[in-house]
Motif scaffolding. Structure first.
Motif, mmCIF file in Angstrom:
data_model
loop_
_atom_site.group_PDB
_atom_site.id
_atom_site.type_symbol
_atom_site.label_atom_id
_atom_site.label_comp_id
_atom_site.label_asym_id
_atom_site.label_seq_id
_atom_site.Cartn_x
_atom_site.Cartn_y
_atom_site.Cartn_z
ATOM 1 N N PRO A 54 0.835 -1.193 0.000
ATOM 2 C CA PRO A 54 0.000 0.000 0.000
ATOM 3 C C PRO A 54 0.875 1.251 0.000
ATOM 4 O O PRO A 54 2.104 1.169 0.004
ATOM 5 N N LYS A 55 0.237 2.421 0.019
ATOM 6 C CA LYS A 55 1.003 3.664 -0.050
ATOM 7 C C LYS A 55 1.786 3.922 1.229
ATOM 8 O O LYS A 55 2.906 4.424 1.188
ATOM 9 N N ALA A 56 1.199 3.622 2.380
ATOM 10 C CA ALA A 56 1.873 3.856 3.658
ATOM 11 C C ALA A 56 2.858 2.729 3.951
ATOM 12 O O ALA A 56 2.629 1.575 3.571
ATOM 13 N N PRO A 57 3.983 3.018 4.618
ATOM 14 C CA PRO A 57 4.943 1.962 4.961
ATOM 15 C C PRO A 57 4.346 0.959 5.937
ATOM 16 O O PRO A 57 3.556 1.320 6.820
ATOM 17 N N VAL A 58 4.737 -0.307 5.773
ATOM 18 C CA VAL A 58 4.187 -1.401 6.581
ATOM 19 C C VAL A 58 5.284 -1.961 7.492
ATOM 20 O O VAL A 58 6.428 -2.151 7.055
ATOM 21 N N THR A 59 4.923 -2.234 8.735
ATOM 22 C CA THR A 59 5.778 -2.967 9.664
ATOM 23 C C THR A 59 5.070 -4.247 10.058
ATOM 24 O O THR A 59 3.924 -4.207 10.515
ATOM 25 N N VAL A 60 5.716 -5.388 9.864
ATOM 26 C CA VAL A 60 5.152 -6.680 10.252
ATOM 27 C C VAL A 60 5.690 -7.052 11.636
ATOM 28 O O VAL A 60 6.903 -6.978 11.873
ATOM 29 N N VAL A 61 4.790 -7.444 12.517
ATOM 30 C CA VAL A 61 5.189 -7.879 13.853
ATOM 31 C C VAL A 61 4.870 -9.367 13.963
ATOM 32 O O VAL A 61 3.704 -9.775 13.906
ATOM 33 N N ALA A 62 5.926 -10.188 14.072
ATOM 34 C CA ALA A 62 5.786 -11.641 14.080
ATOM 35 C C ALA A 62 5.984 -12.180 15.484
ATOM 36 O O ALA A 62 6.729 -11.614 16.283
ATOM 37 N N GLY A 63 5.308 -13.281 15.761
ATOM 38 C CA GLY A 63 5.433 -13.917 17.067
ATOM 39 C C GLY A 63 4.088 -14.408 17.554
ATOM 40 O O GLY A 63 3.072 -14.322 16.841
ATOM 41 N N GLU A 64 4.055 -14.935 18.759
ATOM 42 C CA GLU A 64 2.809 -15.433 19.349
ATOM 43 C C GLU A 64 1.761 -14.320 19.301
ATOM 44 O O GLU A 64 2.054 -13.164 19.606
ATOM 45 N N PRO A 65 0.518 -14.620 18.855
ATOM 46 C CA PRO A 65 -0.453 -13.566 18.565
ATOM 47 C C PRO A 65 -0.703 -12.573 19.701
ATOM 48 O O PRO A 65 -0.778 -11.360 19.453
ATOM 49 N N ALA A 66 -0.832 -13.043 20.922
ATOM 50 C CA ALA A 66 -1.086 -12.105 22.024
ATOM 51 C C ALA A 66 0.080 -11.136 22.202
ATOM 52 O O ALA A 66 -0.117 -9.936 22.455
ATOM 53 N N ARG A 67 1.319 -11.650 22.040
ATOM 54 C CA ARG A 67 2.489 -10.789 22.194
ATOM 55 C C ARG A 67 2.581 -9.773 21.054
ATOM 56 O O ARG A 67 2.892 -8.599 21.280
ATOM 57 N N SER A 68 2.343 -10.225 19.820
ATOM 58 C CA SER A 68 2.457 -9.298 18.693
ATOM 59 C C SER A 68 1.380 -8.220 18.762
ATOM 60 O O SER A 68 1.636 -7.049 18.456
ATOM 61 N N ALA A 69 0.170 -8.586 19.194
ATOM 62 C CA ALA A 69 -0.894 -7.593 19.339
ATOM 63 C C ALA A 69 -0.537 -6.570 20.412
ATOM 64 O O ALA A 69 -0.733 -5.356 20.236
ATOM 65 N N ALA A 70 0.000 -7.039 21.523
ATOM 66 C CA ALA A 70 0.383 -6.131 22.602
ATOM 67 C C ALA A 70 1.507 -5.198 22.156
ATOM 68 O O ALA A 70 1.513 -4.007 22.504
#
Length: 341
Positions: free
Chosen positions: A234-250
């Motif tokens: 997309p137009k805005a820069p993206v950062t992917v946060v990988a790991g166990e879902p609860a940790r990545s969401a936090a």
């Protein structure tokens, strides 16, 4: 140019446009494709013009049944027929030695060509009616998220191509798996709807190309679409946060700016929706349902182009099954800007 909006009943019209050297948006089970007569070098050149696509990025030829392989490929190994029997029609592309009638414009000058038999019945019928192989990359302008509805494709291609055939939303949502059968062991070049585990169930050993987990460097020549360039972005820069879902969401909740966009699993929407007016949030699907995530990923990325978010943060699944394809698309959208938590 006026882009005609066609329905599933207009296969004859779509096929006539292809035979005449025109460009048609075609539905597949993976994403919408930008199709041209794959034996007409001039028509294929118009694909690159419409997309703004680099000329060294090869295309895939789409055929309606496996028997057409012998028209365009030579020295076809037994592995190709085994894979076709197992997964065609379906979201899998095989790299094979090409015959001379396949133009360099399709293969970016390589002596190999990607071949696919799509599962969408409308797509296969259009190819049968045209009686030519259809060269078709994803129907987006180069680098943007791929279209999974006719509406998505119209956003990018209205006025650039002759017609779009609306075949409904795509059932898989990420591009086809690409497997190179010209090397030993066979090599996965792009993960997709047919998983690495499924390929290994038929072929035994399958290597994974480094381009699945990183961008190709300067001077490295791509053997398949999407290997070299920042993609799906997309137009805005993206950062992917990988790991166990609860940790990545936090982590995203703690680090995202107030106006940043967020792509997250169902279970963590409540962490972000309290400030939805300032922070657009897109639902990727349940953390445990990767097929649903695959159907949503490009729509989620595209949706932020209609906002003014300065940045996008995205959760991603693990790499098992179709999760490898989802993480590959997210990582490429982010230019491999990945944070492990």
């Amino acid at each position: 140019m006026e882009t005609k909006y066609l329905t599933e009943k207009d296969g004859d019209q779509a096929a006539a446009i292809l035979r005449a050297g025109g460009l048609v948006g075609i539905p597949t089970e993976t994403v919408y494709g930008l199709g041209a007569n794959g034996l007409d070098a001039q028509a294929v050149a118009h694909i690159f013009e419409a997309k703004g696509r680099p000329q060294d990025n090869p295309l895939i030829l789409h055929i309606p049944e496996a028997s057409w392989l012998e028209r365009y490929c030579q020295n076809i190994p037994a592995a190709a027929w085994a894979l076709a029997e197992a997964f065609w029609p379906g979201p899998m592309t095989m790299i094979l030695p090409r015959k001379d009638l396949v133009p360099d414009a399709v293969t970016a000058g390589l002596d190999t060509v990607g071949m696919r038999c799509p599962a969408h019945p409308v797509c296969r019928e259009i190819i049968r009616l045209s009686d030519v192989p259809v060269a078709a990359p994803s129907g987006n302008t180069s680098g943007r998220p791929s279209p999974t509805t006719a509406r998505h494709m119209l956003e990018d291609m209205d006025g650039r191509i002759d017609a779009i055939v609306d075949g409904g939303p795509c059932s898989v949502g990420v591009e086809s798996t690409i497997i190179d059968l010209t090397c030993t062991p066979p090599r996965l070049l792009r993960p997709g709807g047919i998983t690495l585990e499924q390929l290994r169930s038929v072929l035994g050993e399958v290597a994974v190309d480094p381009a699945v987990t990183r961008l190709l460097g300067a001077g490295e020549k791509p053997k398949a679409p999407g290997m070299k360039y920042r993609h799906y972005a997309p137009k805005a820069p993206v950062t992917v946060v990988a790991g166990e879902p609860a940790r990545s969401a936090a982590y995203i909740a703690a680090h995202a700016g107030e106006r940043d966009g967020v792509i997250c699993f169902d279970e963590y929407m409540s962490l972000f929706t309290g400030r939805a007016a300032a922070r657009p949030v897109m639902d990727l699907g349940p953390a445990g349902d990767k097929e649903e995530q695959a159907r949503h990923i490009f729509d989620a990325l595209r949706s932020f182009d209609h906002t003014d978010v300065p940045a996008i943060w995205a959760q991603c699944p693990d790499s098992k099954g179709i999760g490898l394809a989802i993480t590959n698309r997210l990582n490429k959208a982010a230019g491999f800007h990945i944070i492990e938590v």
